[in-house]
Design an enzyme around this catalytic site. Structure first.
Site, short mmCIF file in Angstrom:
data_model
loop_
_atom_site.label_atom_id
_atom_site.label_comp_id
_atom_site.label_asym_id
_atom_site.label_seq_id
_atom_site.Cartn_x
_atom_site.Cartn_y
_atom_site.Cartn_z
CB CYS A 45 -0.41 9.80 11.11
SG CYS A 45 -1.28 8.28 10.62
CB CYS A 90 2.64 5.90 -6.28
SG CYS A 90 4.13 4.95 -6.63
CB CYS A 131 2.32 1.96 -6.62
SG CYS A 131 2.57 1.78 -4.82
CB CYS A 161 5.47 -0.23 -1.88
SG CYS A 161 6.37 1.33 -1.64
#
Length: 327
Positions: free
Chosen positions: A71, A111, A142, A202
């Protein structure tokens, strides 16, 4: 563009959930005069949420660095020479202590992120106890662990996970410019597994990747047309990190970021729209406009995985100035 020339077949209120948005409709929203767009988004926000309440989430990297993905924005990739060093997975006790601190500071959701292409079964097993113990603290849970294999989402659900984060990042026609080690469809496949397991989704993206406005609209189009729409939509403003291919990306004009928040609110009226990465570089006035335009969630705490975030005291001060309260 003259406001009087802008025509819409949709009302200002949200469309029926069975009706998909079109690229042209979303581009038309982006093209509205700035103040008109913010006003419309604020109206829709108030139809579905208390505008004085903000959902607070804390994000912790439980396994940092060494990710095999490429990425272009990420300092954790093994493909980029960045200041981020590989670190072993945190222990359960370390994660639970971080969650306790987050709760004490007012966060309602915790998270956990890991720098994996996707978790091996042995890695996933180590996280299940983390999820169970964080959930036992009374926090929403999360996780963002990358691509999931069959059965993994169900294990996370059984452990007490509430949300799974898996961002689309950008528009389909921009995706290959940013990531070459996985396909866009891979992300959609994981989102399908998450929904199939009964987890809340999400899912958002990043702006400031040298994309066009049409491509920003394309990202919103994909998110808004997910069925059902994501419960949480994080909107990230690129944080440029030395050594990543996007370190020299052109800065996005602040009004364009606020426009993206407003368009997300108009097209996903019942979702929590989260101000995510890049907030430390935003002036307070810009953040205030984002809240006015429909943002009602933030990442809370001084670090997001490996990049900086406003500290808790700064966020409390800003919320006090704006009359905002934690959800």
């Amino acid at each position: 563009m003259n406001q009087a020339t802008i025509q819409f077949t949709r009302p200002a209120t949200p469309h029926a959930e069975t009706t998909l948005w079109s690229q042209a409709e979303i581009e038309a929203l982006y093209d509205l005069p700035f103040m008109e767009l913010v006003f419309r988004a604020a109206e829709v926000h108030r139809q579905h949420f208390d505008p004085s309440r903000v959902q607070l989430s804390t994000l912790v990297s439980i396994k940092t660095g060494g990710c095999p993905e490429d990425c272009g924005y990420c300092p954790q990739s093994v493909h980029h020479d960045t200041p981020v060093e590989n670190q072993p997975m945190m222990t359960v006790d370390e994660v639970v202590e971080a969650a306790r601190n987050a709760k004490a500071n007012g966060a309602g959701r915790f998270c956990m992120g890991a720098a994996w292409r996707g978790p091996k079964d042995a890695d996933l097993e180590k996280t299940l106890d983390m999820v169970q113990q964080v959930k036992a603290l009374g926090l929403q849970t999360c996780a963002t662990f990358g691509l999931l294999k069959d059965g993994q989402a169900e294990k996370l659900k059984d452990a007490g996970l509430d949300f799974y984060n898996h961002n689309l990042d950008t528009a389909p026609d921009k995706y290959a410019d940013i990531i070459q080690t996985r396909e866009y469809e891979d992300r959609l496949d994981t989102l399908g597994k998450v929904r199939g397991a009964g987890l809340s989704v999400c899912c958002g993206g990043i702006v400031g990747l040298n994309e066009t406005r049409e491509q920003r609209a394309g990202l919103i189009l994909q998110l808004a047309n997910l069925e059902p729409q994501p419960e949480s939509v994080p909107v990230n403003n690129l944080v440029k990190v030395s050594g990543t291919p996007l370190d020299d990306a052109d800065a996005l004009d602040w009004t364009e970021f606020v426009r993206t928040i407003a368009v997300a609110r108009l097209t996903m009226p019942k979702s929590y729209v989260r101000l995510s990465a890049g907030r430390r570089e935003m002036l307070e006035a810009m953040q205030a406009l984002c809240f006015l335009a429909g943002a009602n969630s933030i990442f809370y705490g001084d670090k997001l995985l490996t990049t900086g975030n406003p500290d808790v005291d700064a966020d409390r001060a800003l919320m006090d100035k704006l009359g905002l309260q934690p959800l």
